[in-house]
Design an enzyme around this catalytic site. Structure first.
Site, mmCIF file in Angstrom:
data_model
loop_
_atom_site.group_PDB
_atom_site.id
_atom_site.type_symbol
_atom_site.label_atom_id
_atom_site.label_comp_id
_atom_site.label_asym_id
_atom_site.label_seq_id
_atom_site.Cartn_x
_atom_site.Cartn_y
_atom_site.Cartn_z
ATOM 1 N N HIS A 176 75.289 44.846 38.148
ATOM 2 C CA HIS A 176 75.236 43.776 39.146
ATOM 3 C C HIS A 176 76.599 43.113 39.295
ATOM 4 O O HIS A 176 77.058 42.826 40.391
ATOM 5 C CB HIS A 176 74.186 42.747 38.736
ATOM 6 C CG HIS A 176 74.022 41.608 39.688
ATOM 7 N ND1 HIS A 176 74.876 40.514 39.707
ATOM 8 C CD2 HIS A 176 73.123 41.394 40.676
ATOM 9 C CE1 HIS A 176 74.491 39.680 40.651
ATOM 10 N NE2 HIS A 176 73.419 40.181 41.257
ATOM 11 N N GLY A 177 77.257 42.834 38.179
ATOM 12 C CA GLY A 177 78.598 42.272 38.199
ATOM 13 C C GLY A 177 78.672 40.765 38.076
ATOM 14 O O GLY A 177 79.657 40.226 37.573
ATOM 15 N N ASP A 178 77.630 40.057 38.540
ATOM 16 C CA ASP A 178 77.620 38.588 38.454
ATOM 17 C C ASP A 178 76.206 38.111 38.154
ATOM 18 O O ASP A 178 75.692 37.173 38.767
ATOM 19 C CB ASP A 178 78.137 37.983 39.758
ATOM 20 C CG ASP A 178 78.383 36.476 39.654
ATOM 21 O OD1 ASP A 178 78.632 35.994 38.533
ATOM 22 O OD2 ASP A 178 78.288 35.782 40.680
ATOM 23 N N PHE A 179 75.559 38.774 37.201
ATOM 24 C CA PHE A 179 74.140 38.525 36.959
ATOM 25 C C PHE A 179 73.935 37.228 36.191
ATOM 26 O O PHE A 179 74.566 36.981 35.160
ATOM 27 C CB PHE A 179 73.528 39.678 36.167
ATOM 28 C CG PHE A 179 72.040 39.550 36.019
ATOM 29 C CD1 PHE A 179 71.199 39.944 37.041
ATOM 30 C CD2 PHE A 179 71.483 39.006 34.871
ATOM 31 C CE1 PHE A 179 69.823 39.813 36.921
ATOM 32 C CE2 PHE A 179 70.118 38.859 34.739
ATOM 33 C CZ PHE A 179 69.279 39.270 35.761
ATOM 34 N N ARG A 180 73.010 36.415 36.683
ATOM 35 C CA ARG A 180 72.644 35.144 36.066
ATOM 36 C C ARG A 180 71.260 34.782 36.569
ATOM 37 O O ARG A 180 70.745 35.416 37.498
ATOM 38 C CB ARG A 180 73.657 34.058 36.432
ATOM 39 C CG ARG A 180 73.763 33.817 37.924
ATOM 40 C CD ARG A 180 75.084 33.208 38.329
ATOM 41 N NE ARG A 180 75.075 32.841 39.738
ATOM 42 C CZ ARG A 180 75.194 33.712 40.748
ATOM 43 N NH1 ARG A 180 75.321 35.008 40.503
ATOM 44 N NH2 ARG A 180 75.173 33.304 41.996
#
Length: 300
Positions: free
Chosen positions: A193-197
Site C-alpha cells: 500500500h505504501g501509506d497504510f494506516r
C-alpha cells in the site's frame, strides 16, 4: 461548455499544496472535465480530505453513487495498484484518466474508518485488510510500473541527514544503517500500500468486505515496510500514555506476530520510517510533529 462547478477546497489541501499552487488553480477545470467525461453530478466535497488529493462525492448517470478523486501526483500508480487488486481488499476502480490525475472510485463511507474502533479491534481489522493487499506486483512475475522501496527510500537519505536536529543525529545514522541492512537481504517483493494506516481503511456497503483500503501510494518491497506505518498509528494518544516505550515495543510484537512478519525487520523499518517522516515534517516547518516522530523512533 458548462461552467466549472464551484468547489470549496478543503483547508488541509490548501495548506499542504500552498495557496499559489498551479494545480489548485486548475482544479475547478479538472473537476468539470471529469464530470463531463463520466456524466457525473456533484453531491459534496469530502472534508477534511487529504493533503495531496481532492475527493468529490458524485452520482453516475444511472444514479449510482461514486467518488471522484483528483490527485496532484501519483494517479498512474494508484490506478495501476487498484487495477491489480481488482476490488479484493481495496476500493474498486471504476474508471480512470490518470493523465489528468482523475480516478473514479466506488463510494465507500468516508466518515467511518478503522479509527472509529477501539485500538485493539482496529489493529485486528487493519491486519486482515492489509494481508489481502500483499500480492505479487504483476501476474506471473511479469513487469510492473511501481517504484521499489529501495528507490523510494533512497530519495529521503539526503533529507534525513539535512533536517534531523544535531541532538538526534545518532538516531538518524541508526535509521540509515538499518535501511541499508534491511534492503541488503529483503525477503520478498510484494505490492505494498505504501501509506497504510487505520484512517486508510473505510467501511463499505453490504455485499463487499466490511472494510476496504483506500489511498495507496504503492511500492514494491517487503511486508514489514508496509506494516511499519501502522506501528505508529494514533501517535499522539500513544505519547500521552505512561510507558509509551514499552507499549510501542508491544505493538511491534503483536503486529509482527499477527501477520507472520519478522519482529526485528518490523522494528527496523518502523524506526527508519519514523525518522524519515520526522525529518520531512521538520523540513516543512512542522517541528512539533517532527520531533514527536523522532521521539517515537527513540522508543524503538
Amino acid at each position: 461548455m458548462a461552467p466549472a462547478p464551484h468547489v470549496d477546497l478543503p483547508q488541509r489541501l490548501v495548506r499542504a499544496q500552498g495557496a499559489d499552487s498551479p494545480w489548485l488553480a486548475e482544479l475547478p477545470e479538472l473537476v468539470r472535465k471529469s464530470l463531463t467525461r463520466w456524466e457525473l453530478t456533484v453531491e459534496r466535497v469530502v472534508t477534511p480530505g487529504g493533503r495531496g488529493s481532492l475527493v468529490v462525492l458524485v452520482r453516475r448517470a444511472d444514479g449510482t453513487p461514486a467518488a471522484l478523486k483528483l490527485r496532484a501526483t501519483g494517479a498512474e500508480a494508484e490506478a495501476a495498484a487498484l487495477t491489480r487488486w481488482n476490488g479484493h481488499g481495496a476500493v474498486r476502480l471504476l474508471d480512470a484518466a490518470p493523465e489528468t490525475g482523475a480516478l473514479l472510485l466506488e463510494r465507500l463511507h468516508a466518515e467511518i474508518s478503522l479509527r472509529s474502533l477501539p485500538e485493539a479491534k482496529a489493529n485486528l481489522e487493519a491486519a486482515s485488510a492489509l494481508r489481502r493487499l500483499w500480492v505479487p506486483p504483476a501476474p506471473s512475475g511479469g513487469g510492473h510500473p511501481f517504484t521499489t522501496v529501495a528507490e523510494h527510500t533512497a530519495r529521503a537519505v539526503d533529507g534525513i541527514r539535512a533536517h534531523v536536529p544535531e541532538e538526534a543525529r545518532p538516531l538518524a545514522e541508526e535509521a540509515l544503517e538499518l535501511r541499508s541492512a534491511l534492503l541488503a537481504d529483503a525477503p520478498e517483493d510484494l505490492l505494498l500500500h505504501g501509506d497504510f494506516r487505520q484512517g486508510a481503511v473505510l467501511s463499505a456497503d453490504p455485499g463487499r468486505a466490511h472494510w476496504l483500503v483506500v489511498g495507496p501510494d504503492p511500492l514494491v518491497g517487503e511486508r514489514a515496510y508496509d506494516l511499519a506505518r501502522l506501528v505508529r498509528d494514533r501517535l499522539h494518544d500513544l505519547g500521552a500514555t505512561s510507558g509509551a516505550s514499552s507499549l510501542t515495543r508491544r505493538r511491534v510484537r503483536k503486529l509482527a506476530d499477527s501477520l507472520e512478519v519478522d519482529r526485528d525487520r518490523l522494528r527496523g523499518w518502523s524506526l527508519y520510517r519514523a525518522v524519515e517522516s520526522g525529518a520531512r515534517h521538520i523540513a516543512a516547518g512542522d517541528r512539533a510533529d517532527g520531533e514527536m516522530l523522532l521521539e517515537f523512533a527513540g522508543w524503538l
